[in-house]
Design a protein around this motif. Structure first.
Motif, short mmCIF file in Angstrom:
data_model
loop_
_atom_site.label_atom_id
_atom_site.label_comp_id
_atom_site.label_asym_id
_atom_site.label_seq_id
_atom_site.Cartn_x
_atom_site.Cartn_y
_atom_site.Cartn_z
N SER A 156 2.39 1.65 -3.38
CA SER A 156 1.36 2.10 -4.30
C SER A 156 1.14 3.60 -4.17
O SER A 156 1.04 4.32 -5.17
CB SER A 156 0.06 1.36 -4.03
OG SER A 156 -1.00 1.90 -4.76
N ALA A 166 1.09 -0.96 -9.54
CA ALA A 166 1.28 -0.85 -8.09
C ALA A 166 -0.05 -0.83 -7.35
O ALA A 166 -0.22 -1.49 -6.32
CB ALA A 166 2.09 0.40 -7.77
N VAL A 167 -1.01 -0.08 -7.89
CA VAL A 167 -2.33 -0.01 -7.26
C VAL A 167 -3.04 -1.36 -7.33
O VAL A 167 -3.66 -1.80 -6.35
CB VAL A 167 -3.19 1.11 -7.91
CG1 VAL A 167 -4.63 1.05 -7.44
CG2 VAL A 167 -2.58 2.47 -7.61
N SER A 177 0.83 -1.21 0.00
CA SER A 177 0.00 0.00 0.00
C SER A 177 0.86 1.25 0.00
O SER A 177 0.58 2.21 -0.73
CB SER A 177 -0.92 0.01 1.22
OG SER A 177 -1.85 -1.04 1.15
#
Length: 104
Positions: free
Chosen positions: A54, A74-75, A51
């Motif tokens: 991200s 990444a998300v 997280s």
């Protein structure tokens, strides 16, 4: 139709190449017996790290320092990790409720 499929395959291959270039080589470590608590802590730590990565990648994307594909990847990784943790939590709660409802 064939053109759409071939361009989709090309985009997929490019994305795989980008992912492969950024991933470190897998290291083989001796398998240790881990407790359930260790496993849960590791999963939560990994989820938090993903997280944070991200968020950093998204900030870099907003400032123009990261490619949109990197941001999306990444998300998506962070979302998948979070969904996995939530699914395990829901299963653990369901199992606990089932055990508590058993007659003694």
């Amino acid at each position: 139709m064939t053109n759409n499929i071939s361009s989709a395959l090309n985009a997929y291959q490019q994305a795989l190449g980008r992912i492969g270039a950024k991933l470190p080589a897998a290291e083989t470590k001796p398998v240790e017996k881990a407790s359930f608590q260790d496993m849960v802590e590791q999963a939560l730590t990994t989820t938090v790290d993903l997280s944070k990565k991200s968020e950093q990648t998204a900030i870099s994307g907003i400032s123009g320092n990261a490619d949109i594909q990197d941001v999306v990847l990444a998300v998506a990784n962070a979302q998948t990790a979070l969904e996995t943790v939530v699914a395990v939590r829901d299963s653990a709660i369901s199992a606990y409720k089932e055990i508590m409802s058993m007659p003694m």
